[in-house]
Scaffold this motif. Sequence first.
Motif, PDB file in Angstrom:
ATOM      1  N   PHE A  53     -23.868 -43.476 -22.771  1.00 45.20           N
ATOM      2  CA  PHE A  53     -22.923 -42.353 -22.884  1.00 45.20           C
ATOM      3  C   PHE A  53     -23.531 -41.066 -22.334  1.00 45.20           C
ATOM      4  O   PHE A  53     -22.921 -40.383 -21.506  1.00 45.20           O
ATOM      5  CB  PHE A  53     -22.499 -42.150 -24.345  1.00 45.20           C
ATOM      6  N   VAL A  54     -24.730 -40.738 -22.777  1.00 51.15           N
ATOM      7  CA  VAL A  54     -25.362 -39.476 -22.360  1.00 51.15           C
ATOM      8  C   VAL A  54     -25.701 -39.507 -20.875  1.00 51.15           C
ATOM      9  O   VAL A  54     -25.505 -38.518 -20.157  1.00 51.15           O
ATOM     10  CB  VAL A  54     -26.602 -39.178 -23.233  1.00 51.15           C
ATOM     11  N   GLY A  55     -26.181 -40.652 -20.400  1.00 51.26           N
ATOM     12  CA  GLY A  55     -26.485 -40.774 -18.969  1.00 51.26           C
ATOM     13  C   GLY A  55     -25.238 -40.617 -18.114  1.00 51.26           C
ATOM     14  O   GLY A  55     -25.267 -39.948 -17.076  1.00 51.26           O
ATOM     15  N   ALA A  72     -18.273 -45.487 -21.243  1.00 53.31           N
ATOM     16  CA  ALA A  72     -19.582 -45.953 -21.710  1.00 53.31           C
ATOM     17  C   ALA A  72     -19.419 -47.222 -22.548  1.00 53.31           C
ATOM     18  O   ALA A  72     -20.193 -48.174 -22.396  1.00 53.31           O
ATOM     19  CB  ALA A  72     -20.274 -44.859 -22.520  1.00 53.31           C
ATOM     20  N   TRP A  73     -18.431 -47.241 -23.416  1.00 57.51           N
ATOM     21  CA  TRP A  73     -18.179 -48.417 -24.257  1.00 57.51           C
ATOM     22  C   TRP A  73     -17.818 -49.622 -23.396  1.00 57.51           C
ATOM     23  O   TRP A  73     -18.290 -50.733 -23.637  1.00 57.51           O
ATOM     24  CB  TRP A  73     -17.079 -48.084 -25.253  1.00 57.51           C
ATOM     25  N   THR A  74     -17.022 -49.398 -22.366  1.00 56.45           N
ATOM     26  CA  THR A  74     -16.633 -50.474 -21.451  1.00 56.45           C
ATOM     27  C   THR A  74     -17.864 -51.025 -20.718  1.00 56.45           C
ATOM     28  O   THR A  74     -18.010 -52.243 -20.557  1.00 56.45           O
ATOM     29  CB  THR A  74     -15.579 -49.967 -20.442  1.00 56.45           C
ATOM     30  N   ILE A  75     -18.747 -50.144 -20.290  1.00 57.25           N
ATOM     31  CA  ILE A  75     -19.979 -50.580 -19.628  1.00 57.25           C
ATOM     32  C   ILE A  75     -20.820 -51.419 -20.595  1.00 57.25           C
ATOM     33  O   ILE A  75     -21.315 -52.496 -20.231  1.00 57.25           O
ATOM     34  CB  ILE A  75     -20.779 -49.371 -19.101  1.00 57.25           C
ATOM     35  N   GLU A  80     -22.839 -56.725 -22.308  1.00 55.69           N
ATOM     36  CA  GLU A  80     -22.971 -57.736 -23.362  1.00 55.69           C
ATOM     37  C   GLU A  80     -22.303 -59.052 -22.953  1.00 55.69           C
ATOM     38  O   GLU A  80     -22.887 -60.124 -23.109  1.00 55.69           O
ATOM     39  CB  GLU A  80     -22.376 -57.222 -24.677  1.00 55.69           C
ATOM     40  N   PHE A  81     -21.102 -58.978 -22.432  1.00 59.09           N
ATOM     41  CA  PHE A  81     -20.407 -60.204 -22.046  1.00 59.09           C
ATOM     42  C   PHE A  81     -21.042 -60.857 -20.810  1.00 59.09           C
ATOM     43  O   PHE A  81     -20.925 -62.064 -20.626  1.00 59.09           O
ATOM     44  CB  PHE A  81     -18.908 -59.953 -21.855  1.00 59.09           C
ATOM     45  N   ALA A  82     -21.736 -60.058 -20.001  1.00 56.20           N
ATOM     46  CA  ALA A  82     -22.456 -60.636 -18.850  1.00 56.20           C
ATOM     47  C   ALA A  82     -23.596 -61.544 -19.318  1.00 56.20           C
ATOM     48  O   ALA A  82     -24.043 -62.412 -18.568  1.00 56.20           O
ATOM     49  CB  ALA A  82     -22.991 -59.530 -17.948  1.00 56.20           C
ATOM     50  N   LEU A 112     -21.769 -55.535 -30.330  1.00 54.88           N
ATOM     51  CA  LEU A 112     -20.547 -54.782 -30.038  1.00 54.88           C
ATOM     52  C   LEU A 112     -20.361 -53.668 -31.061  1.00 54.88           C
ATOM     53  O   LEU A 112     -19.997 -52.538 -30.710  1.00 54.88           O
ATOM     54  CB  LEU A 112     -19.342 -55.715 -29.994  1.00 54.88           C
ATOM     55  N   LEU A 113     -20.618 -53.970 -32.325  1.00 51.87           N
ATOM     56  CA  LEU A 113     -20.537 -52.946 -33.368  1.00 51.87           C
ATOM     57  C   LEU A 113     -21.652 -51.914 -33.194  1.00 51.87           C
ATOM     58  O   LEU A 113     -21.413 -50.710 -33.310  1.00 51.87           O
ATOM     59  CB  LEU A 113     -20.615 -53.580 -34.754  1.00 51.87           C
ATOM     60  N   ALA A 114     -22.860 -52.382 -32.884  1.00 55.06           N
ATOM     61  CA  ALA A 114     -23.984 -51.456 -32.680  1.00 55.06           C
ATOM     62  C   ALA A 114     -23.685 -50.489 -31.533  1.00 55.06           C
ATOM     63  O   ALA A 114     -23.961 -49.292 -31.636  1.00 55.06           O
ATOM     64  CB  ALA A 114     -25.270 -52.237 -32.408  1.00 55.06           C
ATOM     65  N   TYR A 115     -23.117 -51.001 -30.446  1.00 57.76           N
ATOM     66  CA  TYR A 115     -22.771 -50.145 -29.311  1.00 57.76           C
ATOM     67  C   TYR A 115     -21.716 -49.116 -29.714  1.00 57.76           C
ATOM     68  O   TYR A 115     -21.800 -47.942 -29.345  1.00 57.76           O
ATOM     69  CB  TYR A 115     -22.244 -50.961 -28.135  1.00 57.76           C
ATOM     70  N   THR A 116     -20.727 -49.565 -30.454  1.00 59.95           N
ATOM     71  CA  THR A 116     -19.657 -48.660 -30.898  1.00 59.95           C
ATOM     72  C   THR A 116     -20.238 -47.546 -31.765  1.00 59.95           C
ATOM     73  O   THR A 116     -19.908 -46.369 -31.567  1.00 59.95           O
ATOM     74  CB  THR A 116     -18.572 -49.445 -31.663  1.00 59.95           C
ATOM     75  N   VAL A 117     -21.107 -47.907 -32.697  1.00 62.87           N
ATOM     76  CA  VAL A 117     -21.727 -46.905 -33.568  1.00 62.87           C
ATOM     77  C   VAL A 117     -22.558 -45.924 -32.746  1.00 62.87           C
ATOM     78  O   VAL A 117     -22.475 -44.708 -32.939  1.00 62.87           O
ATOM     79  CB  VAL A 117     -22.589 -47.595 -34.655  1.00 62.87           C
ATOM     80  N   GLY A 118     -23.354 -46.429 -31.816  1.00 64.73           N
ATOM     81  CA  GLY A 118     -24.191 -45.551 -30.993  1.00 64.73           C
ATOM     82  C   GLY A 118     -23.375 -44.565 -30.184  1.00 64.73           C
ATOM     83  O   GLY A 118     -23.708 -43.381 -30.110  1.00 64.73           O
ATOM     84  N   ILE A 119     -22.285 -45.044 -29.594  1.00 58.96           N
ATOM     85  CA  ILE A 119     -21.447 -44.148 -28.783  1.00 58.96           C
ATOM     86  C   ILE A 119     -20.734 -43.143 -29.681  1.00 58.96           C
ATOM     87  O   ILE A 119     -20.650 -41.955 -29.348  1.00 58.96           O
ATOM     88  CB  ILE A 119     -20.471 -44.959 -27.915  1.00 58.96           C
TER      89      ILE A 119
END
Length: 145
Positions: A53-55, A72-75, A80-82, A112-119
């Motif tokens: 997100f910040v980058g 950022a969430w989509t990336i 993750e799915f890759a 997926l949850l960790a990414y959501t929380v971070g963003i």
Amino acid sequence: MRFQRSAPRNPWRYGLAVAILIAAGLASRRFPGVLPGVLGKYPGDSLWAAVVFVGMGALLRSWATLPLAFLAWTICLGVEFAKLSSATWLAALRQTTPGYLLLGHAFDERNLLAYTVGILLAVAAEMTSDRMRRPPNLGTGDPND
């Protein structure tokens, strides 16, 4: 929803934030005993998403916060799915230290949850910072103040 910021992000400030987040993420993996064990590896994953997100904020300086967060969430979800792909070149890339740090190695739906929380935490930090930097409303009557 606004898609433009009232003032562009400062790339130097965001670059410094990326460096700090990367250091914190690496430290969370190097010194896991500092954090409660129940959190496992997920603080590092949340920090990785915050770095995305910040980058992206440093690169897309005029984008509004929420569209940037969605990008950022989509990336993060794409990365993750890759992990489900068994492409030879991708597997070889993941065997390198930079590839492992950027792409990980195994799919984990909890990421997926960790990414959501971070963003979401990065969004909250940006919005708080923006609010603190905004000059006080002088009561001009303009609803956009």
